[in-house]
Design a protein around this motif. Sequence first.
Motif, short mmCIF file in Angstrom:
data_model
loop_
_atom_site.label_atom_id
_atom_site.label_comp_id
_atom_site.label_asym_id
_atom_site.label_seq_id
_atom_site.Cartn_x
_atom_site.Cartn_y
_atom_site.Cartn_z
N LYS A 163 0.84 -1.20 0.00
CA LYS A 163 0.00 0.00 0.00
C LYS A 163 0.88 1.26 0.00
N PRO A 164 0.74 2.10 -1.03
CA PRO A 164 1.49 3.37 -1.05
C PRO A 164 1.00 4.30 0.05
N LEU A 165 1.95 4.87 0.79
CA LEU A 165 1.61 5.81 1.86
C LEU A 165 1.91 7.25 1.48
N ALA A 166 3.06 7.47 0.85
CA ALA A 166 3.47 8.83 0.54
C ALA A 166 4.47 8.82 -0.59
N ARG A 167 4.53 9.94 -1.28
CA ARG A 167 5.52 10.13 -2.34
C ARG A 167 6.27 11.41 -2.04
N ILE A 168 7.58 11.30 -1.96
CA ILE A 168 8.43 12.46 -1.72
C ILE A 168 9.09 12.81 -3.05
N VAL A 169 8.86 14.02 -3.52
CA VAL A 169 9.37 14.42 -4.83
C VAL A 169 10.27 15.64 -4.71
N PRO A 170 11.25 15.75 -5.60
CA PRO A 170 12.11 16.94 -5.57
C PRO A 170 11.34 18.18 -5.99
N ILE A 171 11.73 19.31 -5.45
CA ILE A 171 11.15 20.59 -5.86
C ILE A 171 11.97 21.09 -7.04
N ILE A 172 11.28 21.39 -8.12
CA ILE A 172 11.95 21.88 -9.32
C ILE A 172 11.78 23.39 -9.35
N GLU A 173 12.88 24.09 -9.25
CA GLU A 173 12.83 25.55 -9.26
C GLU A 173 12.91 26.05 -10.70
N HIS A 174 12.06 26.99 -11.01
CA HIS A 174 12.07 27.60 -12.33
C HIS A 174 12.68 28.99 -12.18
N ASN A 175 13.86 29.15 -12.71
CA ASN A 175 14.55 30.43 -12.55
C ASN A 175 14.25 31.41 -13.67
N ALA A 176 13.52 30.97 -14.68
CA ALA A 176 13.19 31.88 -15.78
C ALA A 176 12.16 32.90 -15.29
N PRO A 177 12.36 34.15 -15.62
CA PRO A 177 11.39 35.17 -15.18
C PRO A 177 10.04 34.99 -15.89
N ARG A 178 9.00 35.31 -15.18
CA ARG A 178 7.66 35.26 -15.77
C ARG A 178 7.46 36.51 -16.60
N ILE A 179 6.83 36.35 -17.74
CA ILE A 179 6.63 37.47 -18.66
C ILE A 179 5.13 37.71 -18.81
N ALA A 180 4.70 38.90 -18.44
CA ALA A 180 3.29 39.25 -18.56
C ALA A 180 2.92 39.49 -20.02
N GLY A 181 1.70 39.15 -20.38
CA GLY A 181 1.19 39.45 -21.71
C GLY A 181 1.53 38.43 -22.77
N LEU A 182 1.92 37.20 -22.38
CA LEU A 182 2.26 36.19 -23.37
C LEU A 182 1.04 35.64 -24.11
N HIS A 183 -0.12 35.70 -23.48
CA HIS A 183 -1.34 35.15 -24.07
C HIS A 183 -2.46 36.19 -24.05
N PRO A 184 -2.29 37.29 -24.76
CA PRO A 184 -3.34 38.32 -24.72
C PRO A 184 -4.67 37.77 -25.26
N GLY A 185 -5.75 38.09 -24.55
CA GLY A 185 -7.08 37.66 -24.97
C GLY A 185 -7.44 36.25 -24.52
N ALA A 186 -6.53 35.53 -23.89
CA ALA A 186 -6.81 34.16 -23.46
C ALA A 186 -7.77 34.13 -22.28
N ILE A 187 -7.79 35.19 -21.49
CA ILE A 187 -8.66 35.25 -20.33
C ILE A 187 -9.49 36.52 -20.43
N SER A 188 -10.76 36.37 -20.13
CA SER A 188 -11.61 37.56 -20.12
C SER A 188 -12.45 37.56 -18.85
N THR A 189 -12.84 38.73 -18.44
CA THR A 189 -13.64 38.90 -17.25
C THR A 189 -14.85 39.74 -17.61
#
Length: 80
Positions: free
Chosen positions: A37-63
Amino acid sequence: MTAEQKTLDVSQAEMSLQELAHLIDEGKEILLLNGRKPLARIVPIIEHNAPRIAGLHPGAISTSNDFDEPLPEEFWTAGA
């Protein structure tokens, strides 16, 4: 990145925390089992060092213009 997985039964988990941390640091997942019976899974944390860029998907979300208006009473009482 897919981590290599190591299974370890809790009855055999006398390994020190430092040894487990070393395996995880190498990119391995640790799957703790109690028998089969599986009890737990321990996984490495993968850090993403690339900066997030706003506006990559214009129009993809609307409110809608009324997104912050109170919900109608039927929303709260439907199915009650």
